[in-house]
Design an enzyme around this catalytic site. Structure first.
Site, mmCIF file in Angstrom:
data_model
loop_
_atom_site.group_PDB
_atom_site.id
_atom_site.type_symbol
_atom_site.label_atom_id
_atom_site.label_comp_id
_atom_site.label_asym_id
_atom_site.label_seq_id
_atom_site.Cartn_x
_atom_site.Cartn_y
_atom_site.Cartn_z
ATOM 1 C CB CYS A 141 4.915 13.171 9.399
ATOM 2 S SG CYS A 141 4.390 11.274 9.888
ATOM 3 C CB THR A 142 5.588 18.058 6.800
ATOM 4 O OG1 THR A 142 6.341 17.752 7.834
ATOM 5 C CG2 THR A 142 5.897 19.921 6.387
#
Length: 150
Positions: free
Chosen positions: A46-47
């Site tokens: 997600c980062t």
């Protein structure tokens, strides 16, 4: 069943990282939108996805598009995530997963992990792309290609 290409995107209201209510209906029908649903702030995939949207953000702006990232994380978590990674777009808190359900974003691994899905919506509010893949890096180039075609 979920939404399909050619469907009108539903409007929604969610709080952003600053606790401000964002009403998607203000944009639907007049601005191209990139709405990407992701599992959780601060996780590696997600980062990477958020930072890729950040790194290509100028390209999305030049195409006239607005970008929103949505997860079930809290407003406070979104604020920390956005600040830590210098994200220039709003991250929205869908704590109840109601918007995720309205868009038909399904979970992965028997529903244990919230799904990762990107929608590209044209200026008329019609879904032009729906891309579901846990491979975070694939979402950005596909979304950019579609939004540049408008």
């Amino acid at each position: 069943m979920g939404l399909k290409i050619g469907d009108k995107a539903p409007a929604f209201k969610l709080k952003n990282q600053n606790g401000e209510v964002i009403y998607a209906g203000e944009y639907l029908g007049n601005t191209p939108l990139i709405i990407y649903f992701y599992p959780k702030n601060f996780t590696p995939g997600c980062t990477a996805q958020a930072c890729s949207f950040r790194d290509q953000y100028q390209d999305f702006l030049e195409a006239g598009a607005k970008v929103f990232g949505i997860s079930s994380d809290s407003v406070e978590s979104h604020k920390r995530f956005r600040e830590k990674h210098h994200l220039p777009f709003d991250t929205l808190a869908d704590k109840s997963n109601s918007v995720r359900r309205r868009y038909g974003v399904k979970g992965n691994l028997l529903g244990l992990i919230p799904g990762r899905e990107t929608f590209v919506i044209d200026k008329d509010g019609v879904i032009q792309m729906k891309f579901n893949s846990m491979a975070a890096s694939q979402h950005i180039p596909k979304a950019l290609e579609v939004v540049k075609s408008f």
